[in-house]
Write a protein that holds these residues in place. Structure first.
Motif, PDB file in Angstrom:
ATOM      1  N   LYS A  30       0.829  -1.218   0.000  1.00 52.08           N
ATOM      2  CA  LYS A  30       0.000   0.000   0.000  1.00 52.08           C
ATOM      3  C   LYS A  30       0.860   1.263   0.000  1.00 52.08           C
ATOM      4  N   ILE A  31       1.895   1.231  -0.853  1.00 50.11           N
ATOM      5  CA  ILE A  31       2.791   2.364  -1.051  1.00 50.11           C
ATOM      6  C   ILE A  31       2.584   2.869  -2.480  1.00 50.11           C
ATOM      7  N   THR A  32       2.404   4.165  -2.644  1.00 50.16           N
ATOM      8  CA  THR A  32       2.229   4.743  -3.971  1.00 50.16           C
ATOM      9  C   THR A  32       3.592   4.867  -4.644  1.00 50.16           C
ATOM     10  N   PRO A  33       3.805   4.167  -5.779  1.00 45.75           N
ATOM     11  CA  PRO A  33       5.092   4.263  -6.462  1.00 45.75           C
ATOM     12  C   PRO A  33       5.126   5.444  -7.432  1.00 45.75           C
ATOM     13  N   LEU A  34       6.123   6.297  -7.314  1.00 38.94           N
ATOM     14  CA  LEU A  34       6.390   7.375  -8.261  1.00 38.94           C
ATOM     15  C   LEU A  34       7.774   7.089  -8.842  1.00 38.94           C
ATOM     16  N   ILE A  35       7.790   6.331  -9.940  1.00 37.90           N
ATOM     17  CA  ILE A  35       9.042   5.865 -10.517  1.00 37.90           C
ATOM     18  C   ILE A  35       9.152   6.378 -11.939  1.00 37.90           C
ATOM     19  N   ALA A  36      10.254   7.028 -12.260  1.00 40.62           N
ATOM     20  CA  ALA A  36      10.474   7.536 -13.613  1.00 40.62           C
ATOM     21  C   ALA A  36      10.486   6.374 -14.600  1.00 40.62           C
ATOM     22  N   VAL A  37       9.858   6.585 -15.756  1.00 43.11           N
ATOM     23  CA  VAL A  37       9.815   5.530 -16.765  1.00 43.11           C
ATOM     24  C   VAL A  37      10.739   5.825 -17.934  1.00 43.11           C
ATOM     25  N   GLY A  38      11.360   6.971 -17.943  1.00 40.81           N
ATOM     26  CA  GLY A  38      12.270   7.330 -19.026  1.00 40.81           C
ATOM     27  C   GLY A  38      13.363   8.239 -18.500  1.00 40.81           C
ATOM     28  N   ARG A  39      14.205   8.663 -19.416  1.00 41.26           N
ATOM     29  CA  ARG A  39      15.325   9.502 -19.032  1.00 41.26           C
ATOM     30  C   ARG A  39      15.547  10.552 -20.106  1.00 41.26           C
ATOM     31  N   GLU A  40      15.787  11.774 -19.691  1.00 42.83           N
ATOM     32  CA  GLU A  40      16.094  12.839 -20.624  1.00 42.83           C
ATOM     33  C   GLU A  40      17.612  12.974 -20.750  1.00 42.83           C
ATOM     34  N   ALA A  41      18.042  13.385 -21.922  1.00 42.88           N
ATOM     35  CA  ALA A  41      19.473  13.608 -22.129  1.00 42.88           C
ATOM     36  C   ALA A  41      19.942  14.767 -21.254  1.00 42.88           C
ATOM     37  N   HIS A  42      21.126  14.639 -20.689  1.00 45.87           N
ATOM     38  CA  HIS A  42      21.664  15.687 -19.835  1.00 45.87           C
ATOM     39  C   HIS A  42      22.324  16.803 -20.634  1.00 45.87           C
ATOM     40  N   HIS A  43      22.880  16.468 -21.773  1.00 44.11           N
ATOM     41  CA  HIS A  43      23.615  17.452 -22.554  1.00 44.11           C
ATOM     42  C   HIS A  43      23.058  17.521 -23.964  1.00 44.11           C
ATOM     43  N   LEU A  44      22.662  18.720 -24.361  1.00 40.65           N
ATOM     44  CA  LEU A  44      22.195  18.920 -25.719  1.00 40.65           C
ATOM     45  C   LEU A  44      23.390  18.910 -26.665  1.00 40.65           C
ATOM     46  N   PRO A  45      23.157  18.624 -27.932  1.00 39.43           N
ATOM     47  CA  PRO A  45      24.256  18.718 -28.903  1.00 39.43           C
ATOM     48  C   PRO A  45      24.828  20.143 -28.911  1.00 39.43           C
ATOM     49  N   MET A  51      22.944  27.991 -29.635  1.00 37.40           N
ATOM     50  CA  MET A  51      21.897  28.800 -30.257  1.00 37.40           C
ATOM     51  C   MET A  51      21.457  29.902 -29.297  1.00 37.40           C
ATOM     52  N   PRO A  52      21.105  31.090 -29.827  1.00 34.02           N
ATOM     53  CA  PRO A  52      20.623  32.153 -28.937  1.00 34.02           C
ATOM     54  C   PRO A  52      19.284  31.768 -28.310  1.00 34.02           C
ATOM     55  N   ASP A  53      19.029  32.312 -27.131  1.00 35.38           N
ATOM     56  CA  ASP A  53      17.753  32.064 -26.453  1.00 35.38           C
ATOM     57  C   ASP A  53      16.609  32.654 -27.261  1.00 35.38           C
ATOM     58  N   GLU A  54      15.434  32.031 -27.137  1.00 36.82           N
ATOM     59  CA  GLU A  54      14.255  32.578 -27.795  1.00 36.82           C
ATOM     60  C   GLU A  54      13.834  33.846 -27.062  1.00 36.82           C
ATOM     61  N   PRO A  55      13.303  34.838 -27.789  1.00 41.50           N
ATOM     62  CA  PRO A  55      12.882  36.067 -27.103  1.00 41.50           C
ATOM     63  C   PRO A  55      11.696  35.806 -26.179  1.00 41.50           C
ATOM     64  N   GLU A  56      11.625  36.604 -25.111  1.00 42.44           N
ATOM     65  CA  GLU A  56      10.517  36.472 -24.163  1.00 42.44           C
ATOM     66  C   GLU A  56       9.250  37.021 -24.808  1.00 42.44           C
ATOM     67  N   PRO A  57       8.077  36.479 -24.448  1.00 44.72           N
ATOM     68  CA  PRO A  57       6.820  36.992 -24.998  1.00 44.72           C
ATOM     69  C   PRO A  57       6.610  38.452 -24.605  1.00 44.72           C
ATOM     70  N   ALA A  58       6.001  39.223 -25.481  1.00 45.33           N
ATOM     71  CA  ALA A  58       5.801  40.655 -25.242  1.00 45.33           C
ATOM     72  C   ALA A  58       4.846  40.910 -24.077  1.00 45.33           C
TER      73      ALA A  58
END
Length: 60
Positions: A30-45, A51-58
């Motif tokens: 009776k324990i609620t499991p919160l377990i990640a099912v995938g993994r995101e890459a730590h370092h982008l190419p 690349m420059p950051d996208e501009p903030e919305p007006a």
């Protein structure tokens, strides 16, 4: 010695612990499991990191 923590209600774990056996063990206890099912890459190419950051919305 007295147990000051009580019974766990939730399990938080990374994707290395995601398995049917672990899910069933949590359900049985009776324990609620919160377990990640995938993994995101730590370092982008390199091209994406430079690349420059996208501009903030007006209208913020």
């Amino acid at each position: 010695m007295q147990d000051n923590f009580g019974k766990p209600e939730t399990l938080l774990a990374d994707n290395g612990y995601f398995s049917n056996n672990n899910i069933q063990a949590c359900v049985k206890q009776k324990i609620t499991p919160l377990i990640a099912v995938g993994r995101e890459a730590h370092h982008l190419p390199l091209e994406q990191r430079l690349m420059p950051d996208e501009p903030e919305p007006a209208n913020g």
